[in-house]
Scaffold this motif. Sequence first.
Motif, PDB file in Angstrom:
ATOM      1  N   ALA A 147      -3.703  48.975  29.048  1.00  0.00           N
ATOM      2  CA  ALA A 147      -2.321  48.820  28.587  1.00  0.00           C
ATOM      3  C   ALA A 147      -1.911  49.959  27.659  1.00  0.00           C
ATOM      4  O   ALA A 147      -0.756  50.386  27.653  1.00  0.00           O
ATOM      5  N   PRO A 149      -1.283  50.186  24.329  1.00  0.00           N
ATOM      6  CA  PRO A 149      -0.030  49.840  23.657  1.00  0.00           C
ATOM      7  C   PRO A 149       0.429  50.873  22.647  1.00  0.00           C
ATOM      8  O   PRO A 149       1.623  51.047  22.433  1.00  0.00           O
ATOM      9  N   THR A 154       5.336  49.472  22.600  1.00  0.00           N
ATOM     10  CA  THR A 154       5.311  48.034  22.882  1.00  0.00           C
ATOM     11  C   THR A 154       6.431  47.596  23.803  1.00  0.00           C
ATOM     12  O   THR A 154       6.377  46.511  24.369  1.00  0.00           O
ATOM     13  N   LEU A 159       3.641  48.500  30.023  1.00  0.00           N
ATOM     14  CA  LEU A 159       2.971  47.496  29.199  1.00  0.00           C
ATOM     15  C   LEU A 159       3.381  46.098  29.643  1.00  0.00           C
ATOM     16  O   LEU A 159       2.550  45.173  29.686  1.00  0.00           O
ATOM     17  N   PHE A 160       4.647  45.926  29.984  1.00  0.00           N
ATOM     18  CA  PHE A 160       5.130  44.641  30.484  1.00  0.00           C
ATOM     19  C   PHE A 160       4.426  44.285  31.792  1.00  0.00           C
ATOM     20  O   PHE A 160       4.003  43.143  31.998  1.00  0.00           O
ATOM     21  N   GLY A 163       0.898  43.170  31.131  1.00  0.00           N
ATOM     22  CA  GLY A 163       0.901  41.802  30.614  1.00  0.00           C
ATOM     23  C   GLY A 163       1.095  40.773  31.712  1.00  0.00           C
ATOM     24  O   GLY A 163       0.428  39.727  31.716  1.00  0.00           O
ATOM     25  N   PHE A 166      -2.120  40.567  33.773  1.00  0.00           N
ATOM     26  CA  PHE A 166      -3.127  39.825  33.005  1.00  0.00           C
ATOM     27  C   PHE A 166      -2.839  38.331  33.042  1.00  0.00           C
ATOM     28  O   PHE A 166      -3.745  37.513  33.229  1.00  0.00           O
ATOM     29  N   ALA A 167      -1.567  37.954  32.879  1.00  0.00           N
ATOM     30  CA  ALA A 167      -1.202  36.539  32.953  1.00  0.00           C
ATOM     31  C   ALA A 167      -1.523  35.969  34.328  1.00  0.00           C
ATOM     32  O   ALA A 167      -1.953  34.821  34.461  1.00  0.00           O
TER      33      ALA A 167
END
Length: 313
Positions: A147, A149, A154, A159-160, A163, A166-167
């Motif tokens: 990522a 960051p 951020t 990066l989104f 995320g 990963f989710a």
Amino acid sequence: MNLRNVISTPESIVAAFVLLATLWGSSFVAIEAGLHYFPPLLFAGVRYAIAGAIVLGFAAVTSGRTLPRRRDEWLGIAVAGAFVIAAYHGLLYVAELHVTGAVAAVIVSLSPVLTATFAALVLPNERLGPVEIGGFALGILGVVVIADPLGAGTGSAALFGVGLAFAGAVSFSLGAVLLRPLRTDFPIAALQGWAMVAGAGALFVGAAALGESPAAIVWNVTSVASLSYLTLLSGVVAFLIYFALLDEVGPTQLHLVGYAEPVVAAVGSWALLGSLIEAEALVGFVAILAGFAMLERHEIAAYVGVENPFRAH
């Protein structure tokens, strides 16, 4: 033809393993290509609606029972459909709007680490000790490195996307753990077929809620090829190979296919789309692989004939 009779010798197992890794690894590239022509949730929903119908047909021919009868069988379908199909693929497809298929594949390779960790937290016969915690931390560190960051900022789209991927891996892993106590004699092909259909329905509901329209789909050679590949080869054929390998080698060894997928995805992204995987993703992948080795050290040691590689001498 029963694949379990074909995949039985060491040579055939290796060949099936390589084919499965190729089909699933290249699926990340096919998703990336198809997203230029499909809204993401509709794309995933159409794929699994068709694949689910085909897998259910296969189950009807080969297993003799396709309808669930008991409450735990229905619950298993609901868990697999919600977590393994709908949430995982919905998040993955949206993630690939922001990151390449190769990067998404590296992040998803964290799934075995997350699965082992969730199993230790949720299932009574599993244990989470200092080494397991260290393995989980290494895996998370790998995702943080990918990522980046601090370097990306951020608020960056990449990066989104990381995320979301990963989710998706979290959803897939949690679903796999929740399914373990629900396994019955219900044929796994039928379970998977119904889960695909149920997951497709949830994806269609999500697509409608987000305002995705079938009118936005662009039908051309690339979009049809992408959908066909994901549905028939990466979907139906790959899952049937997976079922057969699961019987032959067990889940721990089969988890290793997840670490071949990013290699296939990286090569495919470079060859077909001109995308090169960055150094951060390679470092993160190594950390994730090390975390898996720590978490599954006993099973890996037993498989290769070593008593315990971490035991003090």
